[in-house]
Design a protein around this motif. Structure first.
Motif, PDB file in Angstrom:
ATOM      1  N   ILE A  54     -42.113  74.284 -10.021  1.00 61.26           N
ATOM      2  CA  ILE A  54     -41.878  73.436 -11.198  1.00 61.26           C
ATOM      3  C   ILE A  54     -43.090  72.541 -11.455  1.00 61.26           C
ATOM      4  CG2 ILE A  54     -40.456  71.573 -12.135  1.00 61.26           C
ATOM      5  CD1 ILE A  54     -38.096  72.890 -10.505  1.00 61.26           C
ATOM      6  N   ALA A  55     -43.562  71.858 -10.417  1.00 59.60           N
ATOM      7  CA  ALA A  55     -44.715  70.971 -10.571  1.00 59.60           C
ATOM      8  C   ALA A  55     -45.950  71.757 -11.004  1.00 59.60           C
ATOM      9  CB  ALA A  55     -44.983  70.219  -9.276  1.00 59.60           C
ATOM     10  N   GLY A  56     -46.185  72.900 -10.375  1.00 59.46           N
ATOM     11  CA  GLY A  56     -47.338  73.719 -10.729  1.00 59.46           C
ATOM     12  C   GLY A  56     -47.300  74.175 -12.173  1.00 59.46           C
ATOM     13  N   ALA A  57     -46.128  74.584 -12.628  1.00 60.75           N
ATOM     14  CA  ALA A  57     -45.985  75.032 -14.015  1.00 60.75           C
ATOM     15  C   ALA A  57     -46.284  73.894 -14.993  1.00 60.75           C
ATOM     16  CB  ALA A  57     -44.571  75.573 -14.246  1.00 60.75           C
ATOM     17  N   LEU A  58     -45.778  72.720 -14.694  1.00 59.20           N
ATOM     18  CA  LEU A  58     -45.995  71.591 -15.599  1.00 59.20           C
ATOM     19  C   LEU A  58     -47.452  71.146 -15.611  1.00 59.20           C
ATOM     20  CD1 LEU A  58     -42.752  69.563 -14.871  1.00 59.20           C
ATOM     21  CD2 LEU A  58     -43.227  71.060 -16.825  1.00 59.20           C
ATOM     22  N   VAL A  59     -48.155  71.308 -14.492  1.00 58.81           N
ATOM     23  CA  VAL A  59     -49.569  70.923 -14.419  1.00 58.81           C
ATOM     24  C   VAL A  59     -50.448  71.914 -15.182  1.00 58.81           C
ATOM     25  CG1 VAL A  59     -51.545  70.707 -12.852  1.00 58.81           C
ATOM     26  CG2 VAL A  59     -49.381  69.584 -12.300  1.00 58.81           C
ATOM     27  N   VAL A  60     -50.195  73.221 -15.021  1.00 60.49           N
ATOM     28  CA  VAL A  60     -51.098  74.214 -15.608  1.00 60.49           C
ATOM     29  C   VAL A  60     -50.707  74.669 -17.010  1.00 60.49           C
ATOM     30  CG1 VAL A  60     -51.798  75.036 -13.325  1.00 60.49           C
ATOM     31  CG2 VAL A  60     -50.033  76.286 -14.593  1.00 60.49           C
ATOM     32  N   LEU A  61     -49.545  74.246 -17.495  1.00 61.02           N
ATOM     33  CA  LEU A  61     -49.089  74.693 -18.813  1.00 61.02           C
ATOM     34  C   LEU A  61     -48.843  73.532 -19.784  1.00 61.02           C
ATOM     35  CD1 LEU A  61     -46.630  77.502 -17.685  1.00 61.02           C
ATOM     36  CD2 LEU A  61     -48.976  77.771 -18.530  1.00 61.02           C
ATOM     37  N   PRO A  62     -49.792  72.581 -19.881  1.00 64.06           N
ATOM     38  CA  PRO A  62     -49.590  71.523 -20.870  1.00 64.06           C
ATOM     39  C   PRO A  62     -49.682  72.119 -22.267  1.00 64.06           C
ATOM     40  CG  PRO A  62     -51.817  71.390 -20.014  1.00 64.06           C
ATOM     41  CD  PRO A  62     -51.093  72.483 -19.236  1.00 64.06           C
ATOM     42  N   PRO A  63     -49.021  71.619 -23.221  1.00 64.14           N
ATOM     43  CA  PRO A  63     -48.233  70.393 -23.256  1.00 64.14           C
ATOM     44  C   PRO A  63     -46.757  70.623 -22.951  1.00 64.14           C
ATOM     45  CG  PRO A  63     -48.430  71.215 -25.476  1.00 64.14           C
ATOM     46  CD  PRO A  63     -49.175  72.189 -24.567  1.00 64.14           C
ATOM     47  N   MET A  64     -46.436  71.736 -22.292  1.00 64.54           N
ATOM     48  CA  MET A  64     -45.036  72.038 -21.998  1.00 64.54           C
ATOM     49  C   MET A  64     -44.446  70.959 -21.092  1.00 64.54           C
ATOM     50  SD  MET A  64     -44.903  74.700 -23.804  1.00 64.54           S
ATOM     51  CE  MET A  64     -43.449  75.661 -23.491  1.00 64.54           C
ATOM     52  N   VAL A  65     -43.163  70.685 -21.311  1.00 60.09           N
ATOM     53  CA  VAL A  65     -42.428  69.730 -20.479  1.00 60.09           C
ATOM     54  C   VAL A  65     -41.282  70.472 -19.809  1.00 60.09           C
ATOM     55  CG1 VAL A  65     -43.079  67.711 -21.868  1.00 60.09           C
ATOM     56  CG2 VAL A  65     -40.979  68.965 -22.412  1.00 60.09           C
ATOM     57  N   PHE A  66     -40.634  69.808 -18.877  1.00 61.20           N
ATOM     58  CA  PHE A  66     -39.581  70.439 -18.083  1.00 61.20           C
ATOM     59  C   PHE A  66     -38.582  71.189 -18.962  1.00 61.20           C
ATOM     60  CE2 PHE A  66     -35.477  70.544 -16.003  1.00 61.20           C
ATOM     61  CZ  PHE A  66     -35.784  71.028 -14.739  1.00 61.20           C
ATOM     62  N   GLU A  67     -38.090  70.539 -19.983  1.00 58.72           N
ATOM     63  CA  GLU A  67     -37.048  71.125 -20.829  1.00 58.72           C
ATOM     64  C   GLU A  67     -37.515  72.376 -21.581  1.00 58.72           C
ATOM     65  OE1 GLU A  67     -37.888  67.910 -20.774  1.00 58.72           O
ATOM     66  OE2 GLU A  67     -36.084  66.979 -19.945  1.00 58.72           O
ATOM     67  N   ASP A  68     -38.827  72.507 -21.780  1.00 56.43           N
ATOM     68  CA  ASP A  68     -39.351  73.699 -22.449  1.00 56.43           C
ATOM     69  C   ASP A  68     -39.285  74.928 -21.553  1.00 56.43           C
ATOM     70  OD1 ASP A  68     -40.139  72.218 -24.738  1.00 56.43           O
ATOM     71  OD2 ASP A  68     -42.075  71.749 -23.818  1.00 56.43           O
ATOM     72  N   LEU A  69     -39.448  74.722 -20.241  1.00 53.49           N
ATOM     73  CA  LEU A  69     -39.614  75.831 -19.311  1.00 53.49           C
ATOM     74  C   LEU A  69     -38.429  76.093 -18.394  1.00 53.49           C
ATOM     75  CD1 LEU A  69     -43.275  75.030 -18.209  1.00 53.49           C
ATOM     76  CD2 LEU A  69     -42.526  76.679 -19.937  1.00 53.49           C
ATOM     77  N   PHE A  70     -37.530  75.115 -18.255  1.00 48.17           N
ATOM     78  CA  PHE A  70     -36.451  75.219 -17.271  1.00 48.17           C
ATOM     79  C   PHE A  70     -35.122  74.765 -17.855  1.00 48.17           C
ATOM     80  CE2 PHE A  70     -40.445  74.287 -15.100  1.00 48.17           C
ATOM     81  CZ  PHE A  70     -40.527  75.356 -14.221  1.00 48.17           C
ATOM     82  N   ASP A  71     -34.047  75.316 -17.305  1.00 48.91           N
ATOM     83  CA  ASP A  71     -32.686  74.878 -17.611  1.00 48.91           C
ATOM     84  C   ASP A  71     -32.060  74.347 -16.333  1.00 48.91           C
ATOM     85  OD1 ASP A  71     -32.439  75.637 -20.364  1.00 48.91           O
ATOM     86  OD2 ASP A  71     -32.218  77.725 -19.739  1.00 48.91           O
ATOM     87  N   VAL A  72     -31.229  73.325 -16.471  1.00 51.81           N
ATOM     88  CA  VAL A  72     -30.437  72.836 -15.347  1.00 51.81           C
ATOM     89  C   VAL A  72     -29.068  73.491 -15.458  1.00 51.81           C
ATOM     90  CG1 VAL A  72     -29.409  70.831 -14.243  1.00 51.81           C
ATOM     91  CG2 VAL A  72     -31.700  70.665 -15.240  1.00 51.81           C
ATOM     92  N   ILE A  73     -28.674  74.186 -14.410  1.00 54.51           N
ATOM     93  CA  ILE A  73     -27.428  74.930 -14.375  1.00 54.51           C
ATOM     94  C   ILE A  73     -26.414  74.164 -13.521  1.00 54.51           C
ATOM     95  CG2 ILE A  73     -26.349  77.149 -13.775  1.00 54.51           C
ATOM     96  CD1 ILE A  73     -28.581  77.310 -15.936  1.00 54.51           C
ATOM     97  N   THR A  74     -25.228  73.959 -14.063  1.00 54.62           N
ATOM     98  CA  THR A  74     -24.161  73.294 -13.305  1.00 54.62           C
ATOM     99  C   THR A  74     -23.313  74.343 -12.620  1.00 54.62           C
ATOM    100  OG1 THR A  74     -24.094  71.542 -14.960  1.00 54.62           O
ATOM    101  CG2 THR A  74     -22.207  71.718 -13.495  1.00 54.62           C
ATOM    102  N   ASN A  75     -23.126  74.171 -11.325  1.00 57.15           N
ATOM    103  CA  ASN A  75     -22.268  75.052 -10.530  1.00 57.15           C
ATOM    104  C   ASN A  75     -21.039  74.254 -10.125  1.00 57.15           C
ATOM    105  OD1 ASN A  75     -24.265  77.167 -10.458  1.00 57.15           O
ATOM    106  ND2 ASN A  75     -25.370  75.903  -9.005  1.00 57.15           N
ATOM    107  N   PRO A  76     -19.887  74.542 -10.730  1.00 51.97           N
ATOM    108  CA  PRO A  76     -18.695  73.774 -10.358  1.00 51.97           C
ATOM    109  C   PRO A  76     -18.329  73.987  -8.889  1.00 51.97           C
ATOM    110  CG  PRO A  76     -18.134  75.576 -11.843  1.00 51.97           C
ATOM    111  CD  PRO A  76     -19.627  75.579 -11.684  1.00 51.97           C
ATOM    112  N   ASP A  77     -17.806  72.956  -8.287  1.00 52.38           N
ATOM    113  CA  ASP A  77     -17.355  73.044  -6.901  1.00 52.38           C
ATOM    114  C   ASP A  77     -16.180  73.987  -6.846  1.00 52.38           C
ATOM    115  OD1 ASP A  77     -16.843  72.631  -4.243  1.00 52.38           O
ATOM    116  OD2 ASP A  77     -15.972  70.643  -4.512  1.00 52.38           O
TER     117      ASP A  77
END
Length: 82
Positions: A54-77
């Motif tokens: 994640i950190a590497g992607a954000l460093v080498v792919l500006p101006p992309m931000v977290f939300e552009d490249l990744f999704d947060v997935i909820t896993n119910p208990d």
């Protein structure tokens, strides 16, 4: 209690990589400070992106931000649905 995971938005990531001028997984991985196999496995869905990816992607792919490249997935208990 729910748990959370991060998933790569593969299409957006691939497009950002192409637009940034990376022509091989090796060059991308080197710029991100990762092994090529890690990049390949995350892009294929065999491995979830970890903090270094994640950190590497954000460093080498500006101006992309977290939300552009990744999704947060909820896993119910599982115990909540039982």
């Amino acid at each position: 209690m729910s748990t959370y995971n991060v998933a790569l938005r593969t299409d957006a990531f691939s497009k950002a990589v192409r637009l940034a001028g990376f022509r091989s997984d090796y060059k991308l991985a080197k710029a991100m400070g990762l092994n090529r196999s890690t990049v390949t496995r995350v892009m294929s869905g065999d491995l979830r992106p970890g903090p270094a990816f994640i950190a590497g992607a954000l460093v080498v792919l500006p101006p992309m931000v977290f939300e552009d490249l990744f999704d947060v997935i909820t896993n119910p208990d599982r115990s909540e649905s039982a």
